[in-house]
Structure formats: structure tokens, C-alpha cells
Design a protein around this motif. Structure first.
Motif, short mmCIF file in Angstrom:
data_model
loop_
_atom_site.label_atom_id
_atom_site.label_comp_id
_atom_site.label_asym_id
_atom_site.label_seq_id
_atom_site.Cartn_x
_atom_site.Cartn_y
_atom_site.Cartn_z
N LEU A 229 0.76 -1.39 -0.03
CA LEU A 229 0.03 0.11 -0.03
C LEU A 229 0.81 1.32 0.00
CD1 LEU A 229 -2.83 -0.82 2.37
CD2 LEU A 229 -3.15 -0.95 0.02
N ALA A 230 0.40 2.36 -0.57
CA ALA A 230 1.12 3.61 -0.61
C ALA A 230 0.60 4.05 0.77
CB ALA A 230 0.35 4.47 -1.69
N PRO A 231 1.41 5.20 1.21
CA PRO A 231 1.02 6.15 2.37
C PRO A 231 -0.22 6.32 2.61
CG PRO A 231 3.17 6.51 1.44
CD PRO A 231 2.84 5.77 0.52
N HIS A 232 -0.75 6.00 3.58
CA HIS A 232 -2.15 6.47 3.91
C HIS A 232 -2.35 7.09 5.33
CE1 HIS A 232 -6.36 6.32 4.96
NE2 HIS A 232 -6.83 6.34 3.51
N PHE A 233 -2.99 7.99 5.67
CA PHE A 233 -2.99 8.81 6.83
C PHE A 233 -3.49 7.61 8.01
CE2 PHE A 233 -4.75 11.64 10.25
CZ PHE A 233 -3.47 12.33 10.31
N ASN A 234 -4.29 6.83 7.70
CA ASN A 234 -4.87 5.98 8.73
C ASN A 234 -4.50 4.69 8.79
OD1 ASN A 234 -7.55 8.42 8.30
ND2 ASN A 234 -6.41 8.17 10.22
N LEU A 235 -3.58 4.20 7.81
CA LEU A 235 -3.13 2.91 7.82
C LEU A 235 -1.73 2.97 8.08
CD1 LEU A 235 -4.72 1.83 4.25
CD2 LEU A 235 -5.49 1.18 6.76
N GLN A 236 -1.24 1.90 9.10
CA GLN A 236 0.23 1.90 9.62
C GLN A 236 1.16 1.49 8.33
OE1 GLN A 236 1.35 -1.78 11.75
NE2 GLN A 236 2.08 -0.45 13.38
N GLY A 237 2.33 2.06 8.20
CA GLY A 237 3.11 1.90 7.18
C GLY A 237 4.38 1.27 7.76
N LEU A 238 4.88 0.55 6.80
CA LEU A 238 6.09 -0.17 7.32
C LEU A 238 7.40 0.25 6.49
CD1 LEU A 238 4.57 -3.82 7.66
CD2 LEU A 238 4.97 -2.24 9.37
N CYS A 239 8.58 0.18 7.13
CA CYS A 239 9.69 0.41 6.45
C CYS A 239 10.63 -0.83 6.20
CB CYS A 239 10.42 1.60 7.56
SG CYS A 239 9.63 3.03 7.59
N GLY A 240 10.06 -1.82 6.33
CA GLY A 240 10.81 -3.17 6.28
C GLY A 240 11.48 -3.76 7.36
N PRO A 241 12.07 -4.96 7.35
CA PRO A 241 12.47 -5.62 8.58
C PRO A 241 13.92 -4.78 9.23
CG PRO A 241 13.24 -6.70 6.72
CD PRO A 241 12.12 -5.57 6.17
N VAL A 242 14.14 -4.91 10.41
CA VAL A 242 15.41 -4.58 10.90
C VAL A 242 16.46 -5.40 10.34
CG1 VAL A 242 16.82 -4.14 12.92
CG2 VAL A 242 14.20 -3.72 13.09
N PRO A 243 17.73 -5.14 9.88
CA PRO A 243 18.64 -5.63 9.32
C PRO A 243 19.33 -6.61 10.23
CG PRO A 243 18.82 -3.53 8.27
CD PRO A 243 17.75 -3.52 9.35
N GLU A 244 19.64 -7.80 9.87
CA GLU A 244 20.13 -8.74 10.95
C GLU A 244 21.65 -8.18 11.41
OE1 GLU A 244 21.34 -13.32 11.30
OE2 GLU A 244 20.50 -12.56 9.39
N GLY A 245 21.76 -8.06 12.68
CA GLY A 245 22.99 -7.74 13.19
C GLY A 245 23.14 -6.11 13.33
N ALA A 246 22.01 -5.40 13.03
CA ALA A 246 22.02 -3.96 13.25
C ALA A 246 21.82 -3.56 14.74
CB ALA A 246 21.06 -3.48 12.37
N LEU A 247 21.12 -4.36 15.48
CA LEU A 247 20.91 -4.16 16.89
C LEU A 247 21.30 -5.51 17.63
CD1 LEU A 247 17.40 -2.38 16.69
CD2 LEU A 247 19.66 -1.27 17.25
N PRO A 248 22.57 -5.44 18.10
CA PRO A 248 23.16 -6.74 18.71
C PRO A 248 22.36 -7.04 20.08
CG PRO A 248 24.77 -4.88 18.90
CD PRO A 248 23.70 -4.31 18.20
N ASP A 249 21.80 -5.99 20.89
CA ASP A 249 21.32 -6.21 22.31
C ASP A 249 20.17 -5.87 22.35
OD1 ASP A 249 21.22 -6.91 24.77
OD2 ASP A 249 22.39 -5.29 25.65
#
Length: 469
Positions: A229-249
Motif C-alpha cells: 500500500l501507498a502511504p495512507h494517513f490512517n493505515l500503519q506504514g512499514l519501512c521493512g525489517p530490521v537488518p540482521e545484526g543491526a541491533l545486537p542487544d
């Protein structure tokens, strides 16, 4: 730039005038020299004065410049007239707060050259010749069209502000930082953690969405729809998954997706906490604004051939809208895409019964029929169960409850076209008055502009019939 050299001789009464109009660098100094000697008045014949200083020529009347103490930026007109050829279209409202992205840009408000105003440009920008002034119907039609154009221009500008700054998908090279080890919001199926994504040119505050242990497995069809979906004011938008290893703890396990908006609470939490602190006369208004946003999200799903299998208030998120006052209504986000399925064939009202149940649950703490708006919401709850309208029709009914027309106009059978014209004119005046006072339009103003920019006599008539027939 300095003044031209004055004549060496003292000008007499028959002295010739200057062929070109001189330009002065300091109007105050010239005025100080002119006042004592009355140089602009004709002199009586007689011997020349003994003052050794030569007198300047008469002050020109049509080359006066504005003083530097006046503002050097042009204030755009509140009329949504088109800009002249070769110039960019100016914003409809004369307030920098309407579009905060222009606050740091000097190009958004071109400097006004110190020249005499061009009064003839106003008649040209009206788009109607002078002879139309003798045709009141033509002038009225032109003004009605301009009012509608102005409402649509404000709607587009407010939408750009409220939806501006979307973070977009994650890219290689982005850095991530977790802000809190405890979740900021716990919904029915997920935990949300605040975090920051840092790029080369900007950083964004996002929310890490973590599935709760033991939660129901989300349906993959709905998750794929959410990602497309394109950005909509009342629909939750996603930016993709957190890259593996980006947040170790991190305080979670398993895959995590990044949500574009950071929620503050759920509708269930708002009803238990903030909703009960609302004044009785304000509570139905906030409920109507929240339901209006929910019907906008459901309308978008129905247009894509989708439906929400179960509407749960604990999975409806509330967030602060960008650039709006904290005292205004919150932004509602539908985030439960794991329960979104293809809409089954049949009547359009796939969400009508669920909306009616949610409306009654929200109105529970309020006294029934305590205000005209509360009575209208009760009537809508009945109409949702009786007529099974679509989300778009339920949205139109909520708009009519919030901004009119009321049941009296419907019972009288009054024409709705003139009401819409007057309502648009009053909205333009209201926004202009607030902009002149430096007050930025908010979420409610944008929602009202959406209503009056889209409404027709037929759509308003259907909304009133759903509510009061």
C-alpha cells in the motif's frame, strides 16, 4: 546608488523640468532639504536667494519606494487565484505554519521588490471580465467555483504537511539505535519499541513492531497487502525489517519490522485513561473524529477488495499527528493487517456490524443523548445495523454529524446545494481569520476540508437519510 548632480544654477520659476525622474538613495535626507525652502512650490519673481546650496529638483510623485522597515516578503493572497504566467503558484493561506517544510526556505516566499503596487492585477486574477459585474449569476458561479478550488487547495496542502516526511524503506548504510528497552505501547498482538534510524542526510524516529509471544499467526495475504500500500494517513506504514545484526542487544527475539509511526497508546487504553478525562461535551466529538478516521482506513481496504475479519480496539493505535497542537484529536492507525482477508462477495457493508459494536463500546462511558452529537452517534449505530452501509457511506454520515447539515434541514427538505456553497465560504473565511492570527490549521481542519471538497448534494442526502430516516 546616488542622486544625479543638481543644476549649477538656481532654478527660477520658468526653469525646465527634468527629462527623467531621479532616484534618491535616502528619502529622509531629501525631505529634510525640501521642507525649509518649499522647493516644490512655485516661487515668486525676485532676486535669487543667498543660500549657496543648490536646490534639488521637485520630488517625483510616482517613484516612491517602500521603506526598509516594512516586511520584505510578499504575503500571499487568501484568494486561491492562479498565479500569473511564469510565476510559481503561491500558497492559499498566508501563513508559514501551513507548510512547515517551507519555514527554512527563502524561495517559498519571493522577496517583494520596492515598487508601486499593481492594482490592475487583481481584476485580471479574478478571471472574469468587467461586463460580468452586470450579470450577478455569472459572478456568483465564479465565486462558488473559486471557493471550492480554495477548499481543495487547503486540503492538498494540509495533507502534504500531515503526511510529509515519510521515512521510506530501509537502505544499506542506515544505522539503528534503540531508545528504550521497555515497549512504549503494548497492543493486542504486538509490542512497540521506540528507535532511531540514521541515514546520510536525515534521521527518523520509528517503532520496532515485535509480535507478542503466543499471539495468533497473522494471515500472509494481509501482510503482503500492507507492504504494497501507498502511504495512507490512517493505515500503519512499514519501512521493512530490521537488518540482521543491526541491533545486537535487544529485548526481543525473532524478526522485527519497522513501523513508520510511533504509537502512543491504543484505543482501548485511551478509552480507559484519556477518554474518561474528557469533558462530557467533548467526548462524543473525539469519538466521532476517531471513527471518521477508522472509516477512512476501512474505505481504503474495501476499495482494494479487502476486509478486516475482526475489528479489535486494542489493535487500533493512536499517535500524535505531525505539526498539530497536542490538545487536538489524535491520529488513528489501523495496524491489524494480520486479520485482513479478501472481501467476500455480497453487500458492500462488510464492516458495518463491527463499526456499530465499536461505536456502542466507545459511547459506553458517555451519558446517552447528552448532546445532539451523542444522539446522532446513537442514530448512526442503529443505522449501521439496519442498513449495513459501506465504510464510505458511514464516513459520510460521520462527516455530516461533525460539520452539518443537521436533522432540522433534512426534515424541512431544504436544498443542499446552497448549504454546501455557504458552508464552503464560511470555512474559507474561518481559515483566513486563523491564518492572519498566526494559528496553524490542525487535523480537524483537514478532515473538514476533505468533507467539503468531496461532498455533493447526492452524497450529503444519502448521509442524512442513513442518519435520520
Amino acid at each position: 546608488m546616488s542622486s544625479p548632480e543638481p543644476p549649477t544654477g538656481t532654478p527660477g520659476p520658468d526653469a525646465p523640468t527634468w527629462p527623467t525622474q531621479p532616484t534618491y538613495s535616502n528619502l529622509g535626507e531629501v525631505r529634510a532639504q525640501l521642507l525649509p525652502s518649499k522647493a516644490c512650490r512655485p516661487r515668486a519673481p525676485g532676486p535669487p536667494p543667498t543660500d549657496p546650496q543648490p536646490l534639488p529638483p521637485p520630488l517625483p510623485k510616482k517613484t516612491l519606494c517602500r521603506t526598509r522597515s516594512l516586511p520584505m516578503h510578499r504575503v500571499p493572497s487568501t484568494s486561491p487565484a492562479p498565479a500569473p504566467a511564469g510565476q510559481p503558484r503561491r500558497p492559499f493561506l498566508g501563513s508559514h505554519s501551513v507548510d512547515e517544510s517551507q519555514a527554512a526556505s527563502d524561495k517559498a516566499w519571493p522577496a517583494c521588490p520596492p515598487a508601486e503596487p499593481r492594482f490592475g492585477s487583481l481584476d485580471t486574477s479574478l478571471g472574469a471580465p468587467w461586463y460580468d459585474l452586470h450579470r450577478p449569476e455569472a459572478m456568483r458561479t465564479m465565486l462558488e467555483a473559486r471557493q471550492l478550488e480554495g477548499v481543495r487547495a487547503v486540503r492538498a496542502r494540509l495533507r502534504a504537511r500531515l503526511l510529509g516526511g515519510h521515512p521510506g524503506p530501509c537502505q544499506p548504510g542506515h544505522g539503528f539505535r534503540l531508545l528504550d528497552r521497555s515497549p512504549c505501547v503494548e497492543s493486542g498482538d504486538a509490542l512497540y519499541y521506540r528507535m532511531v534510524r540514521v541515514g546520510d542526510e536525515a534521521w527518523h524516529m520509528l517503532a520496532a513492531k515485535v509480535s507478542k509471544p503466543g499471539a495468533e499467526e497473522p494471515h500472509p495475504w494481509g501482510l503482503e497487502l500492507q507492504a504494497s500500500l501507498a502511504p495512507h494517513f490512517n493505515l500503519q506504514g512499514l519501512c521493512g525489517p530490521v537488518p540482521e545484526g543491526a541491533l545486537p542487544d535487544v529485548p526481543w527475539r525473532g524478526p522485527v519490522v519497522l513501523a513508520a509511526e510511533v504509537p502512543e497508546l491504543t484505543v482501548t487504553q485511551w478509552l480507559a485513561e484519556a477518554g474518561r478525562r474528557q469533558r462530557p461535551e467533548e467526548f462524543p466529538w473525539v469519538v466521532a473524529v476517531l471513527l471518521l478516521q477508522l472509516t477512512s482506513a476501512l474505505e481504503h481496504l474495501e476499495a482494494r477488495g479487502a476486509a478486516l475479519a475482526e475489528l479489535r480496539p486494542e489493535n487500533l493505535l493512536l499517535a500524535a499527528p505531525r505539526g498539530c497542537a497536542a490538545a487536538g484529536p489524535p491520529r488513528l492507525l489501523l495496524a491489524d493487517f494480520g486479520r485482513v482477508r479478501p472481501r467476500p462477495p455480497g453487500p458492500p457493508g462488510a464492516h458495518a456490524l463491527q463499526l456499530g459494536r465499536l461505536l456502542r463500546a466507545l459511547l459506553g462511558p458517555a451519558e446517552p443523548c447528552a448532546s445532539p452529537l451523542a444522539a446522532g452517534l446513537e442514530a448512526l449505530a442503529v443505522g449501521l445495523g439496519r442498513s449495513r452501509p459501506s465504510a464510505a457511506q458511514a464516513r459520510g454520515a460521520l462527516q455530516a454529524l461533525l460539520w452539518g447539515p443537521g436533522p432540522e434541514l433534512h426534515r424541512q427538505g431544504a436544498p443542499l446545494g446552497p448549504w454546501l456553497q455557504v458552508r464552503r465560504a464560511l470555512l474559507v473565511l474561518h481559515l483566513a481569520e486563523r491564518a492572519s492570527a498566526g494559528e496553524a490549521p490542525g487535523l480537524e481542519d483537514w478532515l473538514c476540508c476533505e468533507y467539503l471538497a468531496e461532498a455533493t448534494e447526492a452524497s450529503v442526502g444519502r448521509a442524512l437519510a442513513l442518519l435520520w430516516d
